[in-house]
Design a protein around this motif. Structure first.
Motif, PDB file in Angstrom:
ATOM      1  N   GLY A  52      46.890 -18.334  -1.990  1.00 31.16           N
ATOM      2  CA  GLY A  52      46.360 -18.836  -0.732  1.00 31.16           C
ATOM      3  C   GLY A  52      45.677 -20.179  -0.803  1.00 31.16           C
ATOM      4  N   ARG A  53      45.613 -20.769  -1.984  1.00 27.49           N
ATOM      5  CA  ARG A  53      44.909 -22.048  -2.150  1.00 27.49           C
ATOM      6  C   ARG A  53      45.877 -23.132  -2.623  1.00 27.49           C
ATOM      7  N   LEU A  54      45.702 -24.323  -2.088  1.00 24.36           N
ATOM      8  CA  LEU A  54      46.522 -25.457  -2.487  1.00 24.36           C
ATOM      9  C   LEU A  54      46.225 -25.799  -3.948  1.00 24.36           C
ATOM     10  N   HIS A  55      47.272 -25.865  -4.768  1.00 25.39           N
ATOM     11  CA  HIS A  55      47.092 -26.211  -6.187  1.00 25.39           C
ATOM     12  C   HIS A  55      47.253 -27.714  -6.361  1.00 25.39           C
ATOM     13  N   ARG A  56      46.217 -28.355  -6.905  1.00 25.87           N
ATOM     14  CA  ARG A  56      46.262 -29.804  -7.106  1.00 25.87           C
ATOM     15  C   ARG A  56      46.330 -30.180  -8.584  1.00 25.87           C
ATOM     16  N   GLY A  57      45.813 -29.349  -9.453  1.00 31.15           N
ATOM     17  CA  GLY A  57      45.755 -29.697 -10.868  1.00 31.15           C
ATOM     18  C   GLY A  57      44.484 -30.453 -11.205  1.00 31.15           C
ATOM     19  N   ALA A  58      44.244 -30.658 -12.495  1.00 31.03           N
ATOM     20  CA  ALA A  58      42.986 -31.242 -12.967  1.00 31.03           C
ATOM     21  C   ALA A  58      42.763 -32.653 -12.443  1.00 31.03           C
ATOM     22  N   ALA A  59      43.828 -33.434 -12.316  1.00 25.14           N
ATOM     23  CA  ALA A  59      43.698 -34.819 -11.849  1.00 25.14           C
ATOM     24  C   ALA A  59      44.358 -35.047 -10.490  1.00 25.14           C
ATOM     25  N   GLY A  60      44.739 -33.941  -9.829  1.00 31.90           N
ATOM     26  CA  GLY A  60      45.266 -34.062  -8.478  1.00 31.90           C
ATOM     27  C   GLY A  60      46.754 -34.292  -8.354  1.00 31.90           C
ATOM     28  N   ASN A  61      47.484 -34.276  -9.477  1.00 34.49           N
ATOM     29  CA  ASN A  61      48.923 -34.535  -9.425  1.00 34.49           C
ATOM     30  C   ASN A  61      49.748 -33.355  -9.927  1.00 34.49           C
ATOM     31  N   GLY A  62      49.147 -32.168  -9.944  1.00 23.24           N
ATOM     32  CA  GLY A  62      49.869 -30.989 -10.405  1.00 23.24           C
ATOM     33  C   GLY A  62      51.043 -30.669  -9.500  1.00 23.24           C
ATOM     34  N   GLY A  63      52.067 -30.051 -10.081  1.00 19.85           N
ATOM     35  CA  GLY A  63      53.232 -29.672  -9.287  1.00 19.85           C
ATOM     36  C   GLY A  63      54.362 -30.670  -9.336  1.00 19.85           C
ATOM     37  N   GLU A  64      54.453 -31.464 -10.392  1.00 17.30           N
ATOM     38  CA  GLU A  64      55.560 -32.421 -10.517  1.00 17.30           C
ATOM     39  C   GLU A  64      56.820 -31.685 -10.970  1.00 17.30           C
ATOM     40  N   PHE A  65      57.342 -30.862 -10.058  1.00 17.46           N
ATOM     41  CA  PHE A  65      58.494 -30.031 -10.410  1.00 17.46           C
ATOM     42  C   PHE A  65      59.745 -30.859 -10.697  1.00 17.46           C
ATOM     43  N   GLY A  66      59.802 -32.074 -10.179  1.00 11.67           N
ATOM     44  CA  GLY A  66      60.957 -32.928 -10.440  1.00 11.67           C
ATOM     45  C   GLY A  66      61.030 -33.399 -11.881  1.00 11.67           C
ATOM     46  N   HIS A  67      59.957 -33.174 -12.630  1.00  8.15           N
ATOM     47  CA  HIS A  67      59.918 -33.673 -14.002  1.00  8.15           C
ATOM     48  C   HIS A  67      59.840 -32.543 -15.024  1.00  8.15           C
ATOM     49  N   VAL A  68      60.425 -31.397 -14.658  1.00  2.44           N
ATOM     50  CA  VAL A  68      60.711 -30.371 -15.657  1.00  2.44           C
ATOM     51  C   VAL A  68      62.052 -30.741 -16.294  1.00  2.44           C
TER      52      VAL A  68
END
Length: 321
Positions: free
Chosen positions: A151-167
């Motif tokens: 239920g919470r927006l995930h941002r990551g430690a520096a705010g750029n979490g979720g770079e799924f294009g770079h897996v």
């Protein structure tokens, strides 16, 4: 009433700028989309963006904004309000976009990664509404990602979490804009679908209707594949296979209720969605596979704009006394 005050949403894309006023019901008003012309540099592009924002406020007729939400590809620093060095905007280094926006419009502003904004928009108003854990991938000029976890927006430690294009989907594979090789973006973004097709055309004598397209675009590849063109179908099948593989990995990690796909490449609809959904449902680990669906963004082409609006509404709600 203050509770009903709309917000201004700004989306800074590599290809186009989009703006709209967004009301608390998630509807957009005064929507405008115009070419970015990123070669003009940040000062001129931002001046154009703000001018579009002022036009949108005037055209929407819903009152003045109480806040401004900005979505842009990363890397960026959402806490400091700075575009540090967005990959899709070469030469944009440490642009204080929030300060500039607040000076222009006279209200609080917030900036987030475009896919983070999009997942918030889909979670608040669209396909992910009512789901505790949702993933979003935007498949456009590049490939971005965002997630809502518990239920919470995930941002990551520096705010750029979720770079799924770079897996990584192919070890040692195609070079990516990020400097690594084999990233998902290097295969399935609209830019790279077109590039892979052009490379296949130049390195083979296989007949293809794509030889009549100048330049070849991702939508041309999709259309040619749908018509049975062998070369285009090979490119498209690899695209859906690698996208399905990457989403399966993400489903195994996050175990989401829903995965939402947006961006220009998803205009191909079922031609993209059906094979990707099949791969995820048949290869993700149980029980995740049985609990997840893969769907297209409900907010369509306006997903990043409405998402930026959702973030601005969040900002207003958080600061309201």
């Amino acid at each position: 009433m203050a509770m009903q005050q709309p917000v201004l949403a700004l989306d800074i894309g590599g290809t186009k700028l989009a703006v709209a006023m967004v009301t608390p019901d998630g509807n957009s008003h005064g929507f405008l989309s115009e070419p970015t012309h990123k070669q003009r540099g940040p000062e001129q592009v931002i001046a154009h963006l703000f001018e579009m924002g002022q036009r949108s406020i005037a055209a929407a007729g819903v009152g003045n904004p109480g806040a401004v939400g900005i979505s842009c590809g990363g890397p960026l620093d959402s806490t400091a309000g700075i575009l540090t060095h967005p990959l899709h905007l070469p030469g944009w280094i440490n642009i204080p976009i929030v300060d500039l926006t607040q000076s222009e419009f006279g209200v609080p502003a917030v900036v987030e990664n475009d896919a983070t904004a999009a997942v918030r928009g889909e979670h608040r108003f669209g396909a992910a509404r009512g789901h505790d854990t949702a993933l979003y991938l935007t498949i456009s000029t590049g490939v971005g990602g965002g997630s809502v976890v518990d239920g919470r927006l995930h941002r990551g430690a520096a705010g750029n979490g979720g770079e799924f294009g770079h897996v990584t989907v192919q070890r040692g594979g195609r070079p990516c804009e990020c400097g690594r090789r084999g990233c998902l973006e290097a295969y399935v973004s609209g830019t790279n679908i077109a590039r892979r097709a052009r490379e296949a055309l130049s390195s083979s004598e296989v007949p293809s209707i794509l030889r009549e397209s100048t330049p070849v675009r991702a939508q041309d590849v999709a259309a040619a594949a749908a018509s049975g063109d062998t070369l285009a179908r090979d490119i498209w099948d690899e695209t859906t296979a690698l996208l399905g593989q990457a989403i399966t990995d993400l489903v195994n990690i996050f175990e989401p209720n829903i995965v939402v796909l947006g961006g220009g490449v998803t205009r191909s609809g079922a031609q993209l969605l059906d094979p990707v959904r099949h791969i995820v449902r048949t290869t993700a680990m149980p029980p995740a596979a049985a609990h997840v669906d893969v769907v297209l963004a409900a907010l369509g082409d306006e997903v990043c704009v409405v998402g930026a609006g959702a973030l601005a509404l969040d900002l207003m709600e958080a600061t309201r006394v």
